[in-house]
Design an enzyme around this catalytic site. Structure first.
Site, PDB file in Angstrom:
ATOM      1  N   VAL A  84      -5.281   6.439   9.788  1.00  0.00           N
ATOM      2  CA  VAL A  84      -5.921   5.912   8.582  1.00  0.00           C
ATOM      3  C   VAL A  84      -6.013   7.045   7.567  1.00  0.00           C
ATOM      4  CG1 VAL A  84      -7.872   4.569   7.717  1.00  0.00           C
ATOM      5  CG2 VAL A  84      -7.375   4.597  10.170  1.00  0.00           C
ATOM      6  N   VAL A  85      -5.782   6.720   6.271  1.00  0.00           N
ATOM      7  CA  VAL A  85      -5.784   7.741   5.232  1.00  0.00           C
ATOM      8  C   VAL A  85      -6.886   7.437   4.214  1.00  0.00           C
ATOM      9  CG1 VAL A  85      -4.400   8.873   3.446  1.00  0.00           C
ATOM     10  CG2 VAL A  85      -3.300   8.053   5.527  1.00  0.00           C
ATOM     11  N   ASP A  94      11.577   8.603   7.081  1.00  0.00           N
ATOM     12  CA  ASP A  94      10.799   7.471   6.578  1.00  0.00           C
ATOM     13  C   ASP A  94      10.728   7.548   5.049  1.00  0.00           C
ATOM     14  OD1 ASP A  94       9.383   5.129   6.804  1.00  0.00           O
ATOM     15  OD2 ASP A  94       7.475   6.082   7.321  1.00  0.00           O
ATOM     16  N   PHE A 149      -0.488   4.412  13.190  1.00  0.00           N
ATOM     17  CA  PHE A 149      -0.683   5.752  13.731  1.00  0.00           C
ATOM     18  C   PHE A 149      -1.776   6.551  13.029  1.00  0.00           C
ATOM     19  CE2 PHE A 149       3.624   4.307  14.361  1.00  0.00           C
ATOM     20  CZ  PHE A 149       3.702   4.356  15.748  1.00  0.00           C
ATOM     21  N   LEU A 204      -6.927   4.804   1.509  1.00  0.00           N
ATOM     22  CA  LEU A 204      -5.652   4.772   0.779  1.00  0.00           C
ATOM     23  C   LEU A 204      -4.542   4.095   1.569  1.00  0.00           C
ATOM     24  CD1 LEU A 204      -5.603   8.448  -0.592  1.00  0.00           C
ATOM     25  CD2 LEU A 204      -6.213   6.373  -1.849  1.00  0.00           C
ATOM     26  N   GLU A 220      -3.460   2.456   5.825  1.00  0.00           N
ATOM     27  CA  GLU A 220      -3.757   2.325   7.247  1.00  0.00           C
ATOM     28  C   GLU A 220      -2.496   1.856   7.948  1.00  0.00           C
ATOM     29  OE1 GLU A 220      -7.175  -0.017   8.157  1.00  0.00           O
ATOM     30  OE2 GLU A 220      -7.089   0.611  10.271  1.00  0.00           O
TER      31      GLU A 220
HETATM   32  P1  ADP Z   1       0.779   6.258   6.460  1.00  0.00           P
HETATM   33  O1  ADP Z   1       1.125   6.786   7.797  1.00  0.00           O
HETATM   34  O2  ADP Z   1      -0.408   5.362   6.455  1.00  0.00           O
HETATM   35  O3  ADP Z   1       1.952   5.663   5.728  1.00  0.00           O
HETATM   36  P2  ADP Z   1       0.770   8.278   4.347  1.00  0.00           P
HETATM   37  O4  ADP Z   1       0.778   9.743   4.613  1.00  0.00           O
HETATM   38  O5  ADP Z   1       2.018   7.672   3.800  1.00  0.00           O
HETATM   39  O6  ADP Z   1       0.276   7.551   5.660  1.00  0.00           O
HETATM   40  O7  ADP Z   1      -0.417   7.981   3.338  1.00  0.00           O
HETATM   41  C1  ADP Z   1      -0.821   6.665   3.025  1.00  0.00           C
HETATM   42  C2  ADP Z   1      -1.046   6.513   1.539  1.00  0.00           C
HETATM   43  O8  ADP Z   1      -2.045   7.422   1.106  1.00  0.00           O
HETATM   44  C3  ADP Z   1       0.176   6.829   0.695  1.00  0.00           C
HETATM   45  O9  ADP Z   1       1.042   5.737   0.543  1.00  0.00           O
HETATM   46  C4  ADP Z   1      -0.451   7.264  -0.610  1.00  0.00           C
HETATM   47  O10 ADP Z   1      -0.782   6.132  -1.391  1.00  0.00           O
HETATM   48  C5  ADP Z   1      -1.725   7.938  -0.163  1.00  0.00           C
HETATM   49  N1  ADP Z   1      -1.564   9.399  -0.064  1.00  0.00           N
HETATM   50  C6  ADP Z   1      -1.130  10.108   1.002  1.00  0.00           C
HETATM   51  N2  ADP Z   1      -1.104  11.436   0.764  1.00  0.00           N
HETATM   52  C7  ADP Z   1      -1.537  11.588  -0.506  1.00  0.00           C
HETATM   53  C8  ADP Z   1      -1.764  12.729  -1.375  1.00  0.00           C
HETATM   54  N3  ADP Z   1      -1.518  13.986  -0.977  1.00  0.00           N
HETATM   55  N4  ADP Z   1      -2.235  12.494  -2.615  1.00  0.00           N
HETATM   56  C9  ADP Z   1      -2.502  11.239  -3.042  1.00  0.00           C
HETATM   57  N5  ADP Z   1      -2.304  10.147  -2.297  1.00  0.00           N
HETATM   58  C10 ADP Z   1      -1.840  10.290  -1.041  1.00  0.00           C
HETATM   59 MG    MG Z   2       3.430   6.311   4.476  1.00  0.00          MG
END
Ligand code: ADP
Ligand code: MG
Length: 373
Positions: A55-56, A188, A53, A48, A50
């Site tokens: 990867v999601v 942020d 800091f 979702l 990267e």
């Molecule tokens: P980063 O540090 O990469 O910005 P984020 O926490 O913002 O990490 O998460 C990256 C992306 O993952 C978000 O922009 C969103 O699209 C998705 N995401 C994060 N948390 C959730 C969640 N609880 N449910 C659905 N999507 C999420």
């Molecule tokens: Mg983010």
């Protein structure tokens, strides 16, 4: 244990105590009763996001024991900053759960090949961030159907768009007010970090990776290198550079309500939220490059939005003119709110609570429109 838990819950209520009980007692008690997760519980899905800091990923559970919640989850594999992010999410979970994505668990995963990583688990809230939604041509009508769950029959137009944008801003400010009342500054706030929760049909805040909890001194030293230059307020440091840096936790806890009052660090987020408001009103400022151009123009006007308006309105494109028209509805309350959020001096910016009480929100937004129908 339950008695101690109940007692400390009272203590941890925002504004009552600076979070000692919350940190040491409640956190411990609560953890005993919550499901825990391990590395092998997850099946990795789509990536979702990267960043530098972490990867999601979207993930699902390998098997579903009844004690654990159903549905897809989100996993962030984070670097050393993950420790602070876990702490922030735990605190939000207890003090203002509705403000942010539903956090389930965080742990140190040391068996991975890349060395120690922090793993953070949330419930998967939905497919779209506010950034995804505002990039679509139908915005804001696409959001209206998501919040209400049905297609509206009323004629499209400025009034209706304003009501939808107002509803989004109210939800965003409500979430921010929850964080700020808990003593947390997000730092942020941007459309990419505002997620639409399909379950509650509201917007929630995500990504506490750059957040600071000033009441207990966690992440007290501003990590300004984490800040997104597109949405950051002009002040480089959210706390005055005059304040002593990184006091010990008990010292910070004693000092920070005072420092909070003096420095108003929450107003950093208000500036960013103001830029989101601006981008929703003006489609031509939604792209990164046009936002950067806007910031350059605003700086030239010494961060005075009224001066900026004077400089661009005479030769404004129809699109820009339409944005001003939207904000000028109801005697210009929208423009008034925007100008009280986007100001150079943090001290002069409205607070989240103040903004929620602003006349811009006197009408009920799209919910009222649907009742009228
Ligand atoms: P980063 O540090 O990469 O910005 P984020 O926490 O913002 O990490 O998460 C990256 C992306 O993952 C978000 O922009 C969103 O699209 C998705 N995401 C994060 N948390 C959730 C969640 N609880 N449910 C659905 N999507 C999420
Ligand atoms: Mg983010």
């Amino acid at each position: 244990l339950l008695a101690v838990g109940a007692l400390s819950y009272l203590w941890a209520t925002p504004g009552v105590a600076p979070g000692f009980f919350d940190m040491f007692v409640l956190a411990f008690v609560e953890r005993l009763f919550r499901p825990t997760y391990r590395k092998d519980d997850f099946v990795l899905g789509k990536k979702l996001g990267e960043g530098a800091f972490g990867v999601v990923y979207r993930v699902s559970l390998a098997k579903k024991p009844s004690s654990k919640k159903d549905g897809d989850l989100v996993l962030k594999k984070a670097t050393e900053y993950g420790a602070v992010e876990i702490w922030m999410n735990e605190r939000v979970r207890r003090a203002c759960a509705n403000s942010c994505a539903d956090f389930l668990y965080g742990f140190l995963e040391s068996s991975s090949k890349k060395g120690a990583e922090y793993w953070l688990i949330w419930r998967f809230e939905g497919e779209d961030t506010l950034a995804d939604l505002t990039q679509r041509k139908e915005f804001p009508y696409n959001v209206e159907t998501m919040i209400l769950g049905e297609v509206q029959e009323l004629p499209k137009g400025l009034e209706r768009e304003n009501a939808i944008i107002q509803t989004i801003m109210r939800q965003l400010l409500f979430a921010l007010d929850g964080l700020h009342s808990t003593g947390i500054v997000h730092r942020d706030i941007k459309p990419q970090n505002v997620i639409f929760s399909e379950g509650s049909r509201t917007f929630k805040i995500i990504d506490l990776g750059a957040a600071a909890d000033l009441r207990v001194g966690i992440n007290y030293v501003p990590k300004e290198f984490l800040l997104d230059p597109r949405y950051a307020a002009p002040e480089q440091y959210i706390m005055s550079t005059q304040t002593p840096s990184a006091p010990s936790a008990p010292m910070a806890a004693a000092l920070s309500p005072v420092l909070w009052q003096l420095n108003l660090p929450d107003r950093f987020d208000i500036y960013s939220a103001g830029l989101i408001f601006l981008q929703m009103a003006f489609p031509s400022i939604r792209s990164d490059s046009s936002l950067i151009q806007f910031k350059r123009q605003l700086k030239r006007c010494e961060y005075d939005l009224n001066e900026w308006r004077k400089s661009v309105e005479p030769r404004a494109s129809p699109d820009l003119r339409r944005g001003f028209e939207l904000l000028d509805l109801d005697g210009g309350v929208g423009w008034e709110l925007l100008t009280s959020m986007v100001r150079y001096k943090a001290r002069q910016r409205i607070s989240a609570k103040g903004a929620l009480a602003h006349p811009y929100f006197d009408r009920e937004g799209i919910l009222a429109l649907s009742v009228m129908q």
